[in-house]
Design a protein around this motif. Sequence first.
Motif, PDB file in Angstrom:
ATOM      1  N   THR A   1       0.869  -1.183   0.000  1.00  0.00           N
ATOM      2  CA  THR A   1       0.000   0.000   0.000  1.00  0.00           C
ATOM      3  C   THR A   1       0.899   1.223   0.000  1.00  0.00           C
ATOM      4  O   THR A   1       2.083   1.136   0.358  1.00  0.00           O
ATOM      5  CB  THR A   1      -0.892   0.060   1.259  1.00  0.00           C
ATOM      6  OG1 THR A   1      -0.045   0.218   2.411  1.00  0.00           O
ATOM      7  CG2 THR A   1      -1.743  -1.186   1.423  1.00  0.00           C
ATOM      8  N   LYS A   2       0.314   2.341  -0.374  1.00  0.00           N
ATOM      9  CA  LYS A   2       1.064   3.595  -0.377  1.00  0.00           C
ATOM     10  C   LYS A   2       1.567   3.912   1.029  1.00  0.00           C
ATOM     11  O   LYS A   2       2.727   4.326   1.208  1.00  0.00           O
ATOM     12  CB  LYS A   2       0.146   4.712  -0.899  1.00  0.00           C
ATOM     13  CG  LYS A   2       0.753   6.067  -1.009  1.00  0.00           C
ATOM     14  CD  LYS A   2       1.636   6.196  -2.233  1.00  0.00           C
ATOM     15  CE  LYS A   2       2.293   7.579  -2.336  1.00  0.00           C
ATOM     16  NZ  LYS A   2       1.358   8.656  -2.677  1.00  0.00           N
ATOM     17  N   ALA A   3       0.711   3.682   2.023  1.00  0.00           N
ATOM     18  CA  ALA A   3       1.123   3.957   3.407  1.00  0.00           C
ATOM     19  C   ALA A   3       2.345   3.117   3.773  1.00  0.00           C
ATOM     20  O   ALA A   3       3.281   3.603   4.412  1.00  0.00           O
ATOM     21  CB  ALA A   3      -0.033   3.669   4.364  1.00  0.00           C
ATOM     22  N   GLN A   4       2.362   1.858   3.341  1.00  0.00           N
ATOM     23  CA  GLN A   4       3.516   0.993   3.637  1.00  0.00           C
ATOM     24  C   GLN A   4       4.765   1.484   2.922  1.00  0.00           C
ATOM     25  O   GLN A   4       5.869   1.417   3.461  1.00  0.00           O
ATOM     26  CB  GLN A   4       3.217  -0.449   3.232  1.00  0.00           C
ATOM     27  CG  GLN A   4       2.164  -1.114   4.122  1.00  0.00           C
ATOM     28  CD  GLN A   4       1.860  -2.546   3.697  1.00  0.00           C
ATOM     29  OE1 GLN A   4       2.605  -3.162   2.937  1.00  0.00           O
ATOM     30  NE2 GLN A   4       0.752  -3.077   4.196  1.00  0.00           N
ATOM     31  N   ALA A   5       4.602   1.981   1.693  1.00  0.00           N
ATOM     32  CA  ALA A   5       5.757   2.478   0.943  1.00  0.00           C
ATOM     33  C   ALA A   5       6.373   3.679   1.665  1.00  0.00           C
ATOM     34  O   ALA A   5       7.604   3.800   1.739  1.00  0.00           O
ATOM     35  CB  ALA A   5       5.341   2.861  -0.473  1.00  0.00           C
ATOM     36  N   LEU A   6       5.531   4.539   2.212  1.00  0.00           N
ATOM     37  CA  LEU A   6       6.044   5.705   2.932  1.00  0.00           C
ATOM     38  C   LEU A   6       6.729   5.264   4.223  1.00  0.00           C
ATOM     39  O   LEU A   6       7.777   5.799   4.604  1.00  0.00           O
ATOM     40  CB  LEU A   6       4.908   6.700   3.213  1.00  0.00           C
ATOM     41  CG  LEU A   6       4.277   7.308   1.948  1.00  0.00           C
ATOM     42  CD1 LEU A   6       3.078   8.179   2.290  1.00  0.00           C
ATOM     43  CD2 LEU A   6       5.306   8.116   1.141  1.00  0.00           C
TER      44      LEU A   6
ATOM     45  N   GLU B   1      -8.165  -8.137  -6.618  1.00  0.00           N
ATOM     46  CA  GLU B   1      -8.849  -6.842  -6.602  1.00  0.00           C
ATOM     47  C   GLU B   1      -8.035  -5.844  -5.765  1.00  0.00           C
ATOM     48  O   GLU B   1      -7.792  -4.709  -6.179  1.00  0.00           O
ATOM     49  CB  GLU B   1     -10.221  -7.090  -5.969  1.00  0.00           C
ATOM     50  CG  GLU B   1     -11.215  -5.984  -5.999  1.00  0.00           C
ATOM     51  CD  GLU B   1     -12.515  -6.501  -5.355  1.00  0.00           C
ATOM     52  OE1 GLU B   1     -13.251  -7.269  -6.033  1.00  0.00           O
ATOM     53  OE2 GLU B   1     -12.793  -6.163  -4.189  1.00  0.00           O
ATOM     54  N   LEU B   2      -7.572  -6.294  -4.613  1.00  0.00           N
ATOM     55  CA  LEU B   2      -6.770  -5.417  -3.756  1.00  0.00           C
ATOM     56  C   LEU B   2      -5.425  -5.098  -4.398  1.00  0.00           C
ATOM     57  O   LEU B   2      -4.874  -4.018  -4.189  1.00  0.00           O
ATOM     58  CB  LEU B   2      -6.546  -6.069  -2.381  1.00  0.00           C
ATOM     59  CG  LEU B   2      -7.772  -6.044  -1.465  1.00  0.00           C
ATOM     60  CD1 LEU B   2      -7.551  -6.952  -0.256  1.00  0.00           C
ATOM     61  CD2 LEU B   2      -8.056  -4.620  -0.997  1.00  0.00           C
ATOM     62  N   TYR B   3      -4.903  -6.025  -5.179  1.00  0.00           N
ATOM     63  CA  TYR B   3      -3.643  -5.733  -5.878  1.00  0.00           C
ATOM     64  C   TYR B   3      -3.855  -4.523  -6.792  1.00  0.00           C
ATOM     65  O   TYR B   3      -3.058  -3.584  -6.798  1.00  0.00           O
ATOM     66  CB  TYR B   3      -3.140  -6.933  -6.687  1.00  0.00           C
ATOM     67  CG  TYR B   3      -1.829  -6.583  -7.358  1.00  0.00           C
ATOM     68  CD1 TYR B   3      -0.643  -6.629  -6.635  1.00  0.00           C
ATOM     69  CD2 TYR B   3      -1.793  -6.133  -8.673  1.00  0.00           C
ATOM     70  CE1 TYR B   3       0.554  -6.231  -7.206  1.00  0.00           C
ATOM     71  CE2 TYR B   3      -0.604  -5.732  -9.254  1.00  0.00           C
ATOM     72  CZ  TYR B   3       0.575  -5.789  -8.521  1.00  0.00           C
ATOM     73  OH  TYR B   3       1.749  -5.373  -9.090  1.00  0.00           O
ATOM     74  N   ASP B   4      -4.953  -4.552  -7.537  1.00  0.00           N
ATOM     75  CA  ASP B   4      -5.236  -3.459  -8.472  1.00  0.00           C
ATOM     76  C   ASP B   4      -5.427  -2.123  -7.771  1.00  0.00           C
ATOM     77  O   ASP B   4      -4.887  -1.111  -8.195  1.00  0.00           O
ATOM     78  CB  ASP B   4      -6.493  -3.774  -9.289  1.00  0.00           C
ATOM     79  CG  ASP B   4      -6.157  -4.536 -10.559  1.00  0.00           C
ATOM     80  OD1 ASP B   4      -4.968  -4.563 -10.920  1.00  0.00           O
ATOM     81  OD2 ASP B   4      -7.074  -5.095 -11.174  1.00  0.00           O
ATOM     82  N   THR B   5      -6.217  -2.133  -6.689  1.00  0.00           N
ATOM     83  CA  THR B   5      -6.548  -0.849  -6.064  1.00  0.00           C
ATOM     84  C   THR B   5      -5.430  -0.364  -5.140  1.00  0.00           C
ATOM     85  O   THR B   5      -5.150   0.827  -5.099  1.00  0.00           O
ATOM     86  CB  THR B   5      -7.861  -0.934  -5.255  1.00  0.00           C
ATOM     87  OG1 THR B   5      -7.736  -1.989  -4.289  1.00  0.00           O
ATOM     88  CG2 THR B   5      -9.035  -1.234  -6.161  1.00  0.00           C
ATOM     89  N   GLU B   6      -4.778  -1.254  -4.409  1.00  0.00           N
ATOM     90  CA  GLU B   6      -3.821  -0.823  -3.381  1.00  0.00           C
ATOM     91  C   GLU B   6      -2.361  -0.891  -3.822  1.00  0.00           C
ATOM     92  O   GLU B   6      -1.567  -0.032  -3.490  1.00  0.00           O
ATOM     93  CB  GLU B   6      -3.986  -1.694  -2.117  1.00  0.00           C
ATOM     94  CG  GLU B   6      -5.368  -1.653  -1.501  1.00  0.00           C
ATOM     95  CD  GLU B   6      -5.712  -0.284  -0.924  1.00  0.00           C
ATOM     96  OE1 GLU B   6      -4.796   0.403  -0.425  1.00  0.00           O
ATOM     97  OE2 GLU B   6      -6.888   0.104  -1.008  1.00  0.00           O
ATOM     98  N   THR B   7      -1.994  -1.955  -4.535  1.00  0.00           N
ATOM     99  CA  THR B   7      -0.570  -2.190  -4.789  1.00  0.00           C
ATOM    100  C   THR B   7      -0.104  -1.662  -6.140  1.00  0.00           C
ATOM    101  O   THR B   7       0.984  -1.100  -6.245  1.00  0.00           O
ATOM    102  CB  THR B   7      -0.247  -3.703  -4.670  1.00  0.00           C
ATOM    103  OG1 THR B   7      -0.798  -4.190  -3.438  1.00  0.00           O
ATOM    104  CG2 THR B   7       1.254  -3.948  -4.674  1.00  0.00           C
ATOM    105  N   LYS B   8      -0.946  -1.825  -7.169  1.00  0.00           N
ATOM    106  CA  LYS B   8      -0.540  -1.389  -8.504  1.00  0.00           C
ATOM    107  C   LYS B   8      -0.110   0.087  -8.559  1.00  0.00           C
ATOM    108  O   LYS B   8       0.838   0.416  -9.279  1.00  0.00           O
ATOM    109  CB  LYS B   8      -1.679  -1.646  -9.493  1.00  0.00           C
ATOM    110  CG  LYS B   8      -1.208  -2.022 -10.878  1.00  0.00           C
ATOM    111  CD  LYS B   8      -2.366  -2.591 -11.645  1.00  0.00           C
ATOM    112  CE  LYS B   8      -2.307  -2.359 -13.116  1.00  0.00           C
ATOM    113  NZ  LYS B   8      -3.644  -2.640 -13.695  1.00  0.00           N
ATOM    114  N   PRO B   9      -0.771   0.974  -7.803  1.00  0.00           N
ATOM    115  CA  PRO B   9      -0.316   2.375  -7.824  1.00  0.00           C
ATOM    116  C   PRO B   9       1.153   2.537  -7.422  1.00  0.00           C
ATOM    117  O   PRO B   9       1.782   3.534  -7.779  1.00  0.00           O
ATOM    118  CB  PRO B   9      -1.242   3.061  -6.809  1.00  0.00           C
ATOM    119  CG  PRO B   9      -2.481   2.226  -6.782  1.00  0.00           C
ATOM    120  CD  PRO B   9      -2.014   0.813  -7.002  1.00  0.00           C
TER     121      PRO B   9
END
Length: 184
Positions: free
Chosen positions: A88-93, A139-147
């Motif tokens: 997730t973006k939060a995890q990346a930060l 589905e979560l891969y597409d919405t959360e991780t792909k970005p």
Amino acid sequence: MVLLGKQGSGKGTQGKRLATHFRIRHLSTGEMFRDSAAAGVHAGLEAKGFMDRGELVPDELVVAVVDERFKNPLEVMPGFVLDGFPRTKAQALELDRILEQNPIDVVIDLDVPTDVVVERMRARGREDDTEESIRRRLELYDTETKPLVQFYRERSILERVNGLGTEDEVHGLLLAAIATRFTR
Ligand code: ADP
């Protein structure tokens, strides 16, 4: 380095091979949670409910577990392949915060079409690979991780690698992609 890719794209298999090749550590958050659940450790048991449903484990719990690993230099020296984190973006930060002065060298997007990964997951039949959980995780891969692919592309550390092919072929492609990073 960080491996991004759909569930069933081969991150685990290839991550282990890369770690062996470069003599660095392979850190899979999914594996950490499965091991700690099997050992009856609290964080693992808490994560298991989410994993069995195909939901993401809450960021706070994942970050706490990763943070703990990185506090022990022996776990991450002389380098590491992160497999399954960040998602997730939060995890990346949070990862940026954890790594501070040691930024990631390369992020790999291991690319495999969805119908292929679905077949692979059906075939591997892990405990959490039910039809419903497979669908939900993709589905979560597409919405959360792909970005995150775009997030790291903007930093110019992204390499896309075709994950279709034999294990050896993909391993070769990964080595070639990584090599371009260190010879530019
Ligand atoms: P897969 O890639 O097939 O989902 P993993 O072993 O990487 O397999 O992960 C299994 C499960 O562990 C995920 O479905 C999720 O519930 C949980 N998990 C692993 N890593 C993370 C993460 N970074 N953030 C949230 N949940 C995670």
